[in-house]
Structures are given as C-alpha cells and as structure tokens.
Design an enzyme around this catalytic site. Structure first.
Site, PDB file in Angstrom:
ATOM      1  N   GLU A 245    -107.867  29.044  19.151  1.00 59.22           N
ATOM      2  CA  GLU A 245    -107.201  28.725  20.231  1.00 59.22           C
ATOM      3  C   GLU A 245    -106.850  27.159  20.197  1.00 59.22           C
ATOM      4  O   GLU A 245    -105.594  26.554  20.368  1.00 59.22           O
ATOM      5  CB  GLU A 245    -107.765  28.998  21.410  1.00 59.22           C
ATOM      6  CG  GLU A 245    -108.478  28.056  22.228  1.00 59.22           C
ATOM      7  CD  GLU A 245    -109.890  28.435  21.618  1.00 59.22           C
ATOM      8  OE1 GLU A 245    -110.803  27.284  21.566  1.00 59.22           O
ATOM      9  OE2 GLU A 245    -110.324  29.190  20.882  1.00 59.22           O
ATOM     10  N   ASP A 246    -107.606  26.382  19.603  1.00 61.68           N
ATOM     11  CA  ASP A 246    -107.450  24.786  19.598  1.00 61.68           C
ATOM     12  C   ASP A 246    -106.280  24.700  18.670  1.00 61.68           C
ATOM     13  O   ASP A 246    -105.591  23.617  19.050  1.00 61.68           O
ATOM     14  CB  ASP A 246    -108.801  24.266  19.396  1.00 61.68           C
ATOM     15  CG  ASP A 246    -109.625  24.743  17.836  1.00 61.68           C
ATOM     16  OD1 ASP A 246    -108.991  25.600  17.271  1.00 61.68           O
ATOM     17  OD2 ASP A 246    -110.304  24.488  17.524  1.00 61.68           O
ATOM     18  N   PHE A 247    -106.138  25.134  17.510  1.00 64.34           N
ATOM     19  CA  PHE A 247    -105.197  24.986  16.610  1.00 64.34           C
ATOM     20  C   PHE A 247    -103.786  25.209  17.271  1.00 64.34           C
ATOM     21  O   PHE A 247    -102.731  24.243  17.220  1.00 64.34           O
ATOM     22  CB  PHE A 247    -105.339  25.695  15.311  1.00 64.34           C
ATOM     23  CG  PHE A 247    -104.151  25.450  14.316  1.00 64.34           C
ATOM     24  CD1 PHE A 247    -104.051  24.530  13.421  1.00 64.34           C
ATOM     25  CD2 PHE A 247    -103.010  26.475  14.302  1.00 64.34           C
ATOM     26  CE1 PHE A 247    -103.024  24.313  12.680  1.00 64.34           C
ATOM     27  CE2 PHE A 247    -101.820  26.303  13.418  1.00 64.34           C
ATOM     28  CZ  PHE A 247    -101.790  25.277  12.748  1.00 64.34           C
TER      29      PHE A 247
END
Length: 421
Positions: A245-247
C-alpha cells in the site's frame, strides 16, 4: 581480441556486436558505481539533522496510527517512545484486530501510564480489502481528528524530535507525503549485524540515490501524509486491495501534483524477535512485491549487486582494453566494500557498535546470498505474511490463498477506550 576492436577495418559482424555489448556493460558499470558516491553525499547532507521548534508558527495536529498484532520483547519500550515525543499536539490511535490479542494489555498499560497524552485503543476492524494492515487501521483512520496522518509500524522507535522533523518537512509548499528511510537499532548477534549491514549499505544506497533523483521508493513503515490526499483518492480503504500500500499511497500523492520528501531522521526498526531466516524471508517478500509492481526490476535489480555488475564489468574491460579481468574484479570489489563501509557510517551517524571483522563477515554473507534470494523470490508469486498466504498479480494486486486467520466482520467495532488530555 581486446584493442583490435578499435581497428575498424576487417571486423566481423559478431565482433561489432561484442564491442557494442562491451561498451554498454562498461557504461552500466560506471553508472552503477556512481550510486555510492551520490548516496554518500546525499546522506551526509540530508540525514540526522535535528529540527528546531518554531518560536511563533503554530504546528498542526497529527493523528498517529499504530497497527498492532501480537507482542514481542521490545513492543512496550518501542511504543513508549511515542508517548515521550516533544510535539505540542498529536494523538495516538492504537489499532488491534481482535479481542484477546496480548498487544491490548501493552497498549492499555501505556495509556494509563501517560494520561496526559491523547490516546485511544481501538479493537476490531473493517474488511475493505486484502491488506490486513489497512483493515486493522480503518477504525483508527475514521476516528482520526487531525489533517495529518502518520502511519507507524509497531516495531519502530521514535526520537523525541522525530515527529517534529517529519511535520516541518510536510509543512513546506506542495509537499503531500514525508517518509523515513528504514534503518535498524543496535542489536546483538549475527542477525543484528546482517540487518545493519543490509539497511546501511545496499538498501540505503538505492534508497538515498532514488530520493536524490526524485524517484518514488517510499516505504510505509513510517510516513506522514495529508488526509485530503487520501480522501481525494477515495479514502484509506482504496489502498486495501494492495499488499504494498505504501507504493500506491505515494503514487496517488504524485499523481495529484504533490511532492514527496525524505525526512532527515531514519525509521528506527527495533523488533524484539529477529533471525537470519526472518531477515531473508523479508527480503524475498519485498523482492516479490517490487517485481509485481515494476516487472523491469526482475532484470535491473541484479545489476545493482556487487558480484553481478563486477563480473559483467570485468568481461567488458577485457574486450575494450585488454585488462586483466581478475585484477579489475578485485579492485572493483575492494572499492565497493570501502564505499559500503563509508555509507554505513553515514547512515549510522557515527561508528558502528560491532567490529570491522563482523562487518566484513556480514558484508560477504549478504553479497554471496543476494542473488539466491532474488532467484527464490522470482520462483513463486506466493507471499506468506503474518500466517497468511497471498498470490501476487501484475500491477501489485493480490488474492488470498487458504486464509489461516479469521477476519473481523465488516463494520464490527469491538471496543474503544479513550484517554484524553
């Protein structure tokens, strides 16, 4: 062959092909060797700066989301550092997925110990996607009262001015997300040395190089973002369909015209359980995720490793200059080793706690096993994470295989305990 390639007369087509390949590979070697220099310079300029509290300007409030699952020996001390931060206005939102999780007692004891810190414990979650971390944080996200959201993993420590550092970065014009570069605290044993070597050399080199050039390589273990960006994207739940999810949070920030900045202070990873096997499984999982999101990494990532680019560079100098391949490879390896050591000192902000011999052994072990870990990562699209198995698809989407842990029903809100200032 060798220097005869520069005599164009009488060259066969295969010789032209080999010459062209040698030029490309030598250029690639020069390019990869520049990573160290830029990373060292950028790290020396950027990292470990301590911010000063603004005397007049009011600072915005921050909602800190802390997803918790289980307990390790360092959890209490890690979480306690967030109660001791020198920042005027923030709230701590501890998220626990299920009743009976032992992390509940740890969070409750800290909330009671620091009644003057605005903190809440939220137990339960919402199934909004495949990502357990996002599902766990949904209640906390909905309860957050400030416009800045900090997502911080449970295994992290935070310095007293760490939050101030991140806020001062995001308060700059047109900055939508600020992240900390992953690093590790001092820990005992070979596994502790290995993690420090990896995060202080190979990982730091690529992370600093990418950030110096403005390339998205955000790691979500410690990042602060504007809630309006999340809401414009459909809310945090939209990112529950991805494991990485960070990307995609970073991509959404960039697509909406905001900038991403690297904080001056590093993310201090300090989990209480660690081993060589756990470290290698983590590297394999990250490699799988990168390959699923950006397939070109399957071919490009091995070129960033010392042995791979060293061997290719050694062949190229034989073809171009008729140099000794063994001599070139030995000089290349020594140069790489020395630059890695210098970079580690920069990232560590001073001398390391283990010996130079420990560093040498850890460095050799990591270099010799890096390619095998990549091969293992690309051999299967399946990821095991927190006792659950997922199958990766191109683009970063995933499907779950044989879930072992029951999920909380959508919308269930088991428990909420609040202590406010």
């Amino acid at each position: 062959m060798g220097n005869q390639y520069f005599r164009c007369k009488g060259m066969e087509p295969i010789e032209y092909t080999l010459l062209g390949l040698a030029i490309v590979l030598f250029g690639a070697w020069c390019f990869v060797m520049s990573f160290h220099l830029l990373a060292i310079c950028y790290g020396k300029w950027k990292l470990h700066k301590h911010p000063t509290m603004p005397p007049e300007k009011g600072l915005p409030g921050v909602s800190i989301l802390k997803p918790l699952t289980g307990v390790d020996p360092h959890l209490y001390s890690n979480l306690e550092t967030f109660f001791k931060m020198e920042y005027p206005k923030y709230e701590l939102l501890f998220c626990v997925g299920e009743e009976g999780d032992p992390a509940i007692m740890v969070a409750q004891s800290l909330i009671e110990k620091y009644p003057n810190v605005d903190s809440q414990l939220l137990i339960g979650g919402k199934i909004v996607g495949i990502n357990p971390k996002i599902n766990n944080m949904m209640l906390a996200y909905e309860a957050a009262k400030y416009d800045l959201i900090l997502i911080s993993d449970s295994g992290l420590r935070m310095s007293q001015d760490g939050l101030l550092d991140m806020v001062l970065h995001i308060e700059r014009d047109n900055v939508g997300l600020v992240h900390q570069m992953p690093y590790v605290c001092d820990r005992k044993g070979f596994a502790g040395v290995l993690e420090k070597v990896y995060f202080g050399t190979q990982h730091a080199k690529m992370y600093l190089y990418a950030n110096a050039l403005g390339i998205n390589c955000t790691t979500g273990m410690s990042c602060i973002m504007r809630k309006e960006i999340l809401e414009d994207s459909g809310g945090l739940k939209v990112f529950g369909q991805y494991l990485a999810e960070d990307f995609f949070l970073a991509q959404a920030t960039l697509q909406k015209g905001w900038q991403i900045l690297l904080a001056s202070q590093v993310a201090q990873q300090n989990p209480g359980t660690y081993s060589v096997t756990q470290f290698q499984n983590r590297i394999i999982r990250w490699t799988k995720l990168r390959a699923a999101m950006l397939p070109q990494f399957i071919f490009l990532e091995p070129l960033s490793e010392c042995l791979t680019i060293g061997l290719l560079g050694s062949w190229s100098v034989v073809e171009l200059f008729d140099w000794s391949p063994l001599g070139f490879f030995l000089v290349h390896t020594l140069l790489w080793f020395l630059q890695d050591y210098i970079l580690l000192l920069v990232v560590n902000n001073g001398p390391i706690t283990f010996t130079k011999f420990d560093f040498l052994i850890g460095w050799i072990f990591r270099e010799l096993t890096s390619i095998t870990l990549m091969i293992r990562a690309h051999a299967s699209p399946t990821i095991e994470w927190r006792s659950r198995r997922f199958k990766l698809q191109w683009g970063g989407l995933v499907t779950e295989l044989k879930p072992k842990t029951p999920e909380v029903s959508p919308g269930v809100y088991h428990h909420r305990k609040t202590f406010s200032v």
